[in-house]
Design a protein around this motif. Structure first.
Motif, PDB file in Angstrom:
ATOM      1  N   LYS A  97       0.859  -1.192   0.000  1.00  0.00           N
ATOM      2  CA  LYS A  97       0.000   0.000   0.000  1.00  0.00           C
ATOM      3  C   LYS A  97       0.890   1.235   0.000  1.00  0.00           C
ATOM      4  O   LYS A  97       1.858   1.316   0.754  1.00  0.00           O
ATOM      5  N   ILE A  99       1.488   5.263   0.579  1.00  0.00           N
ATOM      6  CA  ILE A  99       1.005   6.353   1.474  1.00  0.00           C
ATOM      7  C   ILE A  99       1.689   7.651   1.047  1.00  0.00           C
ATOM      8  O   ILE A  99       2.907   7.672   0.808  1.00  0.00           O
ATOM      9  N   ASP A 113      -3.728   4.095  -3.330  1.00  0.00           N
ATOM     10  CA  ASP A 113      -2.836   3.322  -2.467  1.00  0.00           C
ATOM     11  C   ASP A 113      -2.479   1.962  -3.064  1.00  0.00           C
ATOM     12  O   ASP A 113      -1.563   1.287  -2.580  1.00  0.00           O
ATOM     13  N   VAL A 139       4.113   0.594   2.437  1.00  0.00           N
ATOM     14  CA  VAL A 139       3.918  -0.178   3.665  1.00  0.00           C
ATOM     15  C   VAL A 139       3.202  -1.480   3.297  1.00  0.00           C
ATOM     16  O   VAL A 139       2.592  -1.622   2.221  1.00  0.00           O
ATOM     17  N   ASP A 140       3.293  -2.412   4.214  1.00  0.00           N
ATOM     18  CA  ASP A 140       2.606  -3.686   4.040  1.00  0.00           C
ATOM     19  C   ASP A 140       1.112  -3.460   4.162  1.00  0.00           C
ATOM     20  O   ASP A 140       0.652  -2.714   5.027  1.00  0.00           O
ATOM     21  N   TRP A 141       0.391  -4.094   3.266  1.00  0.00           N
ATOM     22  CA  TRP A 141      -1.055  -3.843   3.198  1.00  0.00           C
ATOM     23  C   TRP A 141      -1.748  -4.321   4.464  1.00  0.00           C
ATOM     24  O   TRP A 141      -2.682  -3.698   4.949  1.00  0.00           O
ATOM     25  N   GLU A 142      -1.275  -5.374   5.036  1.00  0.00           N
ATOM     26  CA  GLU A 142      -1.979  -5.955   6.168  1.00  0.00           C
ATOM     27  C   GLU A 142      -1.455  -5.395   7.494  1.00  0.00           C
ATOM     28  O   GLU A 142      -2.229  -5.091   8.388  1.00  0.00           O
ATOM     29  N   THR A 143      -0.150  -5.296   7.582  1.00  0.00           N
ATOM     30  CA  THR A 143       0.406  -4.887   8.883  1.00  0.00           C
ATOM     31  C   THR A 143       0.705  -3.386   8.975  1.00  0.00           C
ATOM     32  O   THR A 143       1.012  -2.884  10.057  1.00  0.00           O
ATOM     33  N   ASN A 144       0.653  -2.692   7.814  1.00  0.00           N
ATOM     34  CA  ASN A 144       0.992  -1.253   7.771  1.00  0.00           C
ATOM     35  C   ASN A 144       2.416  -0.983   8.215  1.00  0.00           C
ATOM     36  O   ASN A 144       2.766   0.129   8.619  1.00  0.00           O
ATOM     37  N   LYS A 145       3.266  -1.996   8.134  1.00  0.00           N
ATOM     38  CA  LYS A 145       4.661  -1.777   8.475  1.00  0.00           C
ATOM     39  C   LYS A 145       5.386  -1.269   7.245  1.00  0.00           C
ATOM     40  O   LYS A 145       5.174  -1.756   6.138  1.00  0.00           O
ATOM     41  N   PRO A 146       6.238  -0.243   7.424  1.00  0.00           N
ATOM     42  CA  PRO A 146       6.948   0.306   6.274  1.00  0.00           C
ATOM     43  C   PRO A 146       7.921  -0.726   5.690  1.00  0.00           C
ATOM     44  O   PRO A 146       8.646  -1.398   6.430  1.00  0.00           O
TER      45      PRO A 146
END
Length: 799
Positions: A97, A99, A113, A139-146
């Motif tokens: 995703k 941002i 996104d 970022v990761d789509w599931e965890t929102n981690k960059p």
């Protein structure tokens, strides 16, 4: 419209292509990972990116630093695509995703996104904001981690020509001197364009004049306005309106333009000479006009203004140059002709003047245009007036001897009427200048005579004023001052200049000068004073003194011998005759007092009194005065002492036959009778001893201090007043410290409402023997006792 859109796209892509060709490889020097990439929306840059990755062959490369561009003022039915974000970590499985954050993220710019596409959702204005700084991150789509660190990039707004030039300081005003040469700089103007000056020709301005030819021109690039015609004349046209245009796009078609106005005013220079409105002026003036009066005005017009129009006026020719003058009026710019000297109709009836007007400030650049001056003729006619009499002289000086006879003629004044009618003249003296009426004048012929005797010694000069009046017109009068000098005659005998007193020393030598005297004479001879001194005939053979004439007109008295003695003769009187040199000569006798004095060995006078020889030896005059003062002081002390002793021995009690005195206190209140309860407090008589048993007398302060007498015990109310008075009288008679004076209180007020008459006998016209007090018994029981007392007194007298 399609042409306009094509032109805008060309302007957009051309700099992008140039930028891509000229950019060095360092633009991609940021670390990049083989699985991540940041691209713009340009296909050219996308292909270029893969090629650069193969050439550089660098590891650990992240986001590619880049710029995105968006066209301003673009408006369409759909949001405009600005660019696309992409990373190699995105295999297309939609697990990544994108941002977007920073300037305008979410409000102006919006990102997909999933795909990373960036769109502008609002209309942009480069003049409001030229670039936006944003931050992109995957970022990761599931965890929102960059998945990668965030990276910044810039979106620049591409300029289009949407702002017209503006003249911020307009409208403009400028001045230029008239008659200026071709190409004279007037002023310069400046326009501003809000478009981007470094991108295209949107802000490239070209200036031109829309209105104002053929008088002015403008430089297309610098906007400097100059004169396009030479010798523009302010007197023909003073103000010009110039319309100036500024056009962008280098002046090409399709560019935007703005206009302003410039008002050019021609300033004045002295390029025009003065010119009289008429060549001949006529004025008339009465002959009796006051000097300095304005007779008339002449004016030379000048088309210039200000100091360039200032002119000076002068009389350059004519038969009245000595009688008239002309001055310049700086405010009205005209010449004022004034009278300098008196006019006389009978002598000359008209005058002709030639006046000139010339510029004060001349510009040498225009001197070739001719003389900056003009001339005109002025004719002045003198009108006849009824003039006052004119004396033959402005002042008169007369002389008369102080012994002149009364009514003798001192001098004469003459006057005439200058008019053609020639009225007779009557003379008189202004008595304010002759308060003592010492002079008279003949009213017909002006002869001045002496009215009272003169004395030069009292007043040498007499200043009077003579008045001449026309008989036919009494309002026409003239005055003239007459100064009369009194000449001296020898009518005063000489005398001593002051009161002289000579001192002769007893030990003087023969021939010694005793005194030098001088004489004075109130007269004033022409050749000065010369005095003759002599002794009386009977004193010529004086054995004691002789005289000697000095060169300075003074006289010295000399002693003939020595051995003068004060005891034999203290004072000598020496009469001296003083004669003057007048015709006839006068003389007087003045007496010089010569006093014989005792002198020291060097001739200093010490004493001139004969009493000094009879004084005791060793006592001077000062010592004698001191002794006398002491004696007088002792006598005064003795007299004071005796006087004080006599006053001290006088007895305190004065006998009745020597001094009969009474201490009388008058209150003008006799009491109010039966109904008066305020005039006297009966409680005092009921309790005579008071609270302390002793009441001292307050009417007389005793000289001696004494102890108070033992008072009686308080008595009850109803005490016998007669007994109380007798007791107090007995105590006072036996008290040696009580003063022997009586205290009488008189009450002149009897009160109101009493049926009895006055009890006072002070104002009674009858004696005590004529009084009959039997009527007191008829007043009631309160006056019964009083009647008995008076009856007893009368019976005692008869006994």
């Amino acid at each position: 419209m399609p042409e306009r859109l094509a032109e805008m796209l060309l302007d957009l892509w051309t700099p992008l292509i140039i930028l891509w060709i000229t950019l060095p490889p360092c633009i991609y020097m940021a670390p990049v990972n083989q699985s991540q990439v940041l691209t713009s929306g340009s296909p050219l840059e996308l292909n270029r990116l893969n090629e650069e990755q193969r050439i550089l062959n660098r590891s650990k490369r992240g986001w590619v630093w880049n710029q995105m561009f968006v066209l301003e003022e673009f408006s369409g039915p759909e949001p405009i695509l600005v660019g696309r974000l992409h990373t190699d970590l995105d295999p297309g499985s939609k697990k990544i995703k994108y941002i977007l954050s920073g300037d305008g993220a979410g409000t102006i710019f919006q990102i997909n996104d999933v795909t990373g596409d960036i769109h502008a959702i609002k209309r942009l204005d480069r003049e409001e904001k030229a670039e936006y700084t944003l931050t992109a991150q995957a970022v990761d789509w599931e965890t929102n981690k960059p998945l990668e660190p965030p990276s910044e990039f810039i979106i620049k707004v591409q300029d289009i020509n949407d702002n017209a030039p503006e003249f911020l300081n307009g409208p403009y005003h400028a001045t230029v001197p008239e008659m200026s040469i071709l190409g004279t700089s007037v002023t310069n103007v400046t326009a501003t364009d809000a478009d981007d000056p470094v991108y295209g020709n949107s802000a490239k301005l070209v200036y031109s004049i829309l209105e104002g030819q053929p008088y002015f021109s403008i430089e297309p690039e610098t906007a400097i306005i100059k004169t396009a015609l030479p010798n523009m004349d302010r007197e023909a046209k003073e103000e010009y309106l110039v319309v100036i245009q500024a056009k962008d796009m280098g002046g090409h078609s399709g560019g935007l333009s703005g206009t302003t106005t410039l008002t050019v005013t021609l300033t004045d220079v002295n390029d025009n000479p003065p010119k009289f409105a008429q060549s001949l002026y006529h004025f008339s003036v009465p002959e009796d006009v006051v000097l300095g009066t304005a007779i008339g005005r002449v004016k030379a017009n000048d088309q210039d203004i200000g100091e360039n129009a200032q002119s000076s006026y002068d009389i350059i020719d004519g038969d009245g140059t000595a009688l008239f003058e002309i001055t310049s009026d700086a405010q009205a710019q005209d010449g004022i002709i004034r009278l300098r000297r008196p006019l006389d109709f009978e002598s000359k009836k008209s005058y002709t003047l030639k006046v000139e007007a010339a510029n004060v400030h001349i510009d040498p650049r225009f001197s070739g245009r001719g003389p900056f001056k003009d001339t005109a003729t002025v004719k002045i006619v003198v009108e006849d007036s009824d003039e006052p009499p004119v004396f033959s002289s402005p002042t008169y000086l007369l002389e008369v001897h102080e012994n002149a006879a009364l009514n003798s003629v001192i001098g004469q004044v003459t006057a005439r009427d200058p008019d053609i009618t020639s009225s007779p003249i009557r003379f008189s003296i202004d008595r304010h200048t002759d308060l003592e009426r010492q002079f008279n004048i003949n009213a017909d012929d002006g002869k001045i005579t002496l009215a009272t005797p003169l004395d030069r010694e009292l007043s040498v000069w007499h200043n009077i004023t003579i008045i001449a009046t026309e008989i036919r017109n009494h309002s026409q009068i003239s005055r003239v001052p007459v100064a009369i000098k009194v000449l001296d005659v020898n009518d005063n005998a000489p005398e001593f200049a002051s009161e002289y007193e000579a001192f002769l020393c007893e030990n003087g030598k023969p021939g010694q000068v005793i005194q030098t005297v001088s004489a004075m004479d109130k007269d004033d001879p022409k050749n000065g004073h010369y005095f003759l001194y002599s002794l009386l005939p009977e004193m010529v053979n004086n054995p004691n003194f002789t005289i000697k004439k000095n060169e300075d007109n003074s006289l010295s008295i000399l002693a003939k011998h020595n051995g003068f003695n004060r005891q034999k003769q203290e004072v000598y009187l020496l009469p001296i005759i003083i004669s003057d040199s007048g015709n006839p000569p006068l003389s007087s006798t003045s007496t010089l007092t010569i006093r014989v004095c005792g002198c020291s060995s060097d001739g200093v006078v010490q004493s001139c009194n004969v009493e000094a020889y009879v004084l005791p030896i060793g006592l001077s005059m000062g010592a004698l005065i001191a002794i006398l003062a002491c004696i007088i002081l002792l006598l005064v002390i003795v007299v004071l002492f005796v006087t004080l002793r006599r006053h001290k021995n006088e007895p305190l009690i004065i006998k009745d036959d020597e001094d009969v005195r009474e201490n009388i206190i008058r209150y003008d209140d006799e009491g109010g009778g039966e109904e008066d309860t305020e005039a006297f407090d009966i409680a005092t008589l009921q309790n005579p001893d008071g609270i302390n048993g002793f009441l001292p007398r307050k009417d007389i302060k005793p000289d001696l201090q004494f102890m108070p007498r033992q008072g009686l015990a308080p008595v009850p109310n109803g005490v016998d007043v007669d007994e109380f008075i007798n007791v107090r009288l007995h105590e006072a008679d036996n008290d040696p410290t009580a003063p022997p004076y009586d205290s009488i209180q008189i009450y002149g007020y009897e009160g109101r409402g009493s049926v009895a008459g006055s009890l006072s006998s002070l104002e009674s016209t009858t004696s005590d023997s004529d009084q009959n007090f039997d009527y007191l018994s008829d007043w009631g029981p309160r006056f019964k006792r009083l009647g008995e007392l008076y009856s007893v007194g009368e019976s005692d007298k008869e006994t």
